[in-house]
Design an enzyme around this catalytic site. Structure first.
Site, PDB file in Angstrom:
ATOM      1  N   CYS A 277       0.791  -1.234   0.000  1.00 52.42           N
ATOM      2  CA  CYS A 277       0.000   0.000   0.000  1.00 52.42           C
ATOM      3  C   CYS A 277       0.825   1.286   0.000  1.00 52.42           C
ATOM      4  O   CYS A 277       0.715   2.085  -0.932  1.00 52.42           O
ATOM      5  CB  CYS A 277      -0.929   0.010   1.209  1.00 52.42           C
ATOM      6  SG  CYS A 277      -2.275  -1.154   1.032  1.00 52.42           S
TER       7      CYS A 277
HETATM    8  C1  UDX Z   1      -1.102   0.183   5.540  1.00 49.60           C
HETATM    9  C2  UDX Z   1      -2.073   1.073   6.328  1.00 49.60           C
HETATM   10  O1  UDX Z   1      -1.671   1.122   7.699  1.00 49.60           O
HETATM   11  C3  UDX Z   1      -3.499   0.581   6.190  1.00 49.60           C
HETATM   12  O2  UDX Z   1      -4.383   1.483   6.835  1.00 49.60           O
HETATM   13  C4  UDX Z   1      -3.824   0.503   4.693  1.00 49.60           C
HETATM   14  O3  UDX Z   1      -5.114   0.058   4.457  1.00 49.60           O
HETATM   15  C5  UDX Z   1      -2.833  -0.412   3.982  1.00 49.60           C
HETATM   16  O4  UDX Z   1      -1.517   0.103   4.193  1.00 49.60           O
HETATM   17  P1  UDX Z   1       0.115  -2.154   5.912  1.00 49.60           P
HETATM   18  O5  UDX Z   1       0.831  -1.876   4.634  1.00 49.60           O
HETATM   19  O6  UDX Z   1      -0.464  -3.503   6.120  1.00 49.60           O
HETATM   20  O7  UDX Z   1      -1.095  -1.106   6.132  1.00 49.60           O
HETATM   21  O8  UDX Z   1       1.150  -1.942   7.099  1.00 49.60           O
HETATM   22  P2  UDX Z   1       1.531  -0.899   8.215  1.00 49.60           P
HETATM   23  O9  UDX Z   1       1.508  -1.611   9.514  1.00 49.60           O
HETATM   24  O10 UDX Z   1       0.791   0.376   8.143  1.00 49.60           O
HETATM   25  O11 UDX Z   1       3.058  -0.664   7.844  1.00 49.60           O
HETATM   26  C6  UDX Z   1       3.460  -0.238   6.543  1.00 49.60           C
HETATM   27  C7  UDX Z   1       4.955  -0.208   6.441  1.00 49.60           C
HETATM   28  O12 UDX Z   1       5.473   0.894   7.156  1.00 49.60           O
HETATM   29  C8  UDX Z   1       5.674  -1.443   6.992  1.00 49.60           C
HETATM   30  O13 UDX Z   1       6.735  -1.763   6.126  1.00 49.60           O
HETATM   31  C9  UDX Z   1       6.201  -0.971   8.324  1.00 49.60           C
HETATM   32  O14 UDX Z   1       7.329  -1.697   8.742  1.00 49.60           O
HETATM   33  C10 UDX Z   1       6.544   0.471   7.983  1.00 49.60           C
HETATM   34  N1  UDX Z   1       6.666   1.388   9.098  1.00 49.60           N
HETATM   35  C11 UDX Z   1       5.596   1.662   9.881  1.00 49.60           C
HETATM   36  C12 UDX Z   1       7.867   2.017   9.289  1.00 49.60           C
HETATM   37  O15 UDX Z   1       8.832   1.786   8.567  1.00 49.60           O
HETATM   38  N2  UDX Z   1       7.980   2.925  10.281  1.00 49.60           N
HETATM   39  C13 UDX Z   1       6.949   3.242  11.071  1.00 49.60           C
HETATM   40  O16 UDX Z   1       7.157   4.118  11.918  1.00 49.60           O
HETATM   41  C14 UDX Z   1       5.731   2.577  10.901  1.00 49.60           C
END
Ligand code: UDX
Length: 449
Positions: A277
């Protein structure tokens, strides 16, 4: 309510199963016969915690079926939900699957004596539902909006906790183009008690993109300050972050108590965001701005920072250790985040590539994502092997990189780490102290290191 869901990817299958669990009669449609066959046996074709159990229970309750025939699934359906993929091509989303689903629904509606509301669940850029989707249905059916309904209902599911997110949402957005569709969406989600926002379809579409884009902005901003902290030395970004979050606009004080909003526990500096996403959605919004003469300069920087962020790992390792040539490196975690086998846009891919470029000798592990990573990577070079029991390989390794925050990697503290370098790219260990090992991370460099 009877509905059909077109597409059984993460979004379609999780939505279909969760709606069936609330008593709706759901038929999922997928073109892939292997997926249909697996689902018929109650087996999801990807890993998502709790999905297998819920799928079995809705099948047994007679609330969920799956078919490869869209017209069978459409029979008597009050709602047809489009949840097909929207792959990224040159920074823009490719709507070919959305178009063909809309066209097929239209073809069915042409001869059918039923009123169905078509709801777009896939993430699509503003103007898609009331533009491309409406056009395709009108042309294929020969009917006008009103003879069928139209709306957009974005998902906010995080992989790894998608069932929980669907069951306990923070909000549900009803994008609608006609009153009957709004009434159906309200009825569909009547079992849920949360904020419900009714807006037009293009607003619903932008809510989804803006939501992800603003979270991605926060992550890249935190990562950029983390890199500066490390460059200066003697600062831990987590201490900086705690200090910042004490501002009551981040963590309000209510009745003399600190409230901890989700964003403050969500944000954690590291090696960048991945998944299906964030990278794709930010890119699509950036391109949409470009195409609408409204350049998204900030989002371009968010992407630039994120593309470079995984390289911090090998950069810092090289600064600390000199040449990595021939060094034995164990990479722990290949999924883009824990509790999923998804490797799309995973930071581990770039970390492994950087290590190979430095001629390191790599062993890599993931509890469930290894086979997907192998497919992504293609034929591995001789310097890269995949292991099943990572604990056995710790002894041999010079460097251990924690690239995905899987809980099981906490066991590393029970092993002998004498003389090893641990690179904790995801802050699995809060305080960054590991006995007898050199601890390295992003956003912190001990003075003199
Ligand atoms: C995301 C959105 O949170 C969700 O609302 C949407 O519908 C789909 O995209 P997702 O991709 O499943 O969900 O994961 P998420 O837990 O949000 O993390 C996304 C990425 O960001 C991961 O790679 C995570 O490791 C990274 N991340 C998150 C960071 O690198 N740093 C952070 O501080 C938080």
């Amino acid at each position: 309510m009877k509905l059909c869901v077109i597409g059984t990817g993460y979004v379609g299958l999780v939505s279909g199963v969760c709606l069936a669990a609330k008593g709706h009669q759901v038929t999922c449609v997928d073109l892939n016969p292997d997926i249909v066959a697996m689902l018929k046996q109650g087996k999801p074709h990807f890993y998502e915690p709790g999905l297998q159990e819920l799928l079995t229970s809705v099948i047994n309750a007679g609330k969920f079926t799956v078919t490869s025939s869209l017209s069978d699934a459409m029979q008597g359906a009050e709602i047809a939900m489009i949840a097909v993929g929207t792959p990224s091509v040159d920074g823009e989303i490719d709507l070919k699957f959305v178009r063909s689903a809309a066209k097929e629904i239209g073809t069915f509606l042409k001869a059918a004596d039923q009123h169905t509301s078509v709801i777009v669940k896939s993430t699509v850029v503003p103007g898609t539902t009331d533009g491309v989707v409406l056009d395709e249905i009108q042309i294929a059916s020969g009917k006008k909006l009103g003879q069928f309904g139209l709306g957009m209902n974005p998902e906010f599911l995080r992989e790894g906790c998608a069932i929980e997110d669907f069951s306990l949402p923070d909000r549900i957005v009803f994008g609608y183009e006609d009153k009957k569709t709004l009434e159906r969406l309200e009825a569909l989600y009547a079992p849920w008690d949360c904020d419900k926002l009714a807006v037009n379809s293009r607003t619903a579409e932008l809510i989804k993109y803006a939501n992800n884009a603003l979270l991605a902005v926060q992550i890249s901003a935190a990562n950029e300050i983390a890199n500066l902290s490390a460059a200066i030395g003697g600062i831990d970004i987590l201490d900086v972050y705690n200090g910042v979050c004490a501002d009551k606009r981040w963590r309000p004080i209510v009745n003399n108590q600190r409230v901890t909003p989700g964003i403050t526990s969500y944000l954690l500096p590291g090696c960048g965001f991945g998944g299906s996403c964030f990278p794709k959605d930010v890119e699509a919004l950036r391109t949409l701005g470009q195409n609408n003469d409204s350049p998204m300069r900030l989002l371009q920087s968010v992407l630039d920072i994120n593309n470079e962020q995984p390289s911090q790992v090998v950069k810092i390792l090289s600064q600390q250790m000199g040449s990595l040539k021939g060094k034995k490196v164990l990479v722990l975690g290949l999924a883009f985040k824990p509790d999923t086998d998804d490797v799309r846009e995973t930071a581990s891919f770039k970390i492994v590539q950087d290590l190979l470029a430095k001629s390191a000798s790599i062993k890599a592990h993931d509890p469930i994502a290894t086979s997907n990573f192998k497919k992504l990577f293609g034929e591995p070079p001789s310097d890269l092997t995949f292991v099943e029991d990572w604990e056995e390989d710790v002894f041999e390794a010079d460097v251990i990189i924690i690239a995905t925050k899987w809980d099981e990697y906490k066991n590393i503290t029970n092993l002998n780490l004498d003389g090893k370098v641990i690179f904790d790219a995801r802050r699995l260990f809060d305080k960054g102290r590991l006995k007898n090992a050199t601890y390295l991370t992003i956003g912190m460099r001990t003075r003199g290191q």
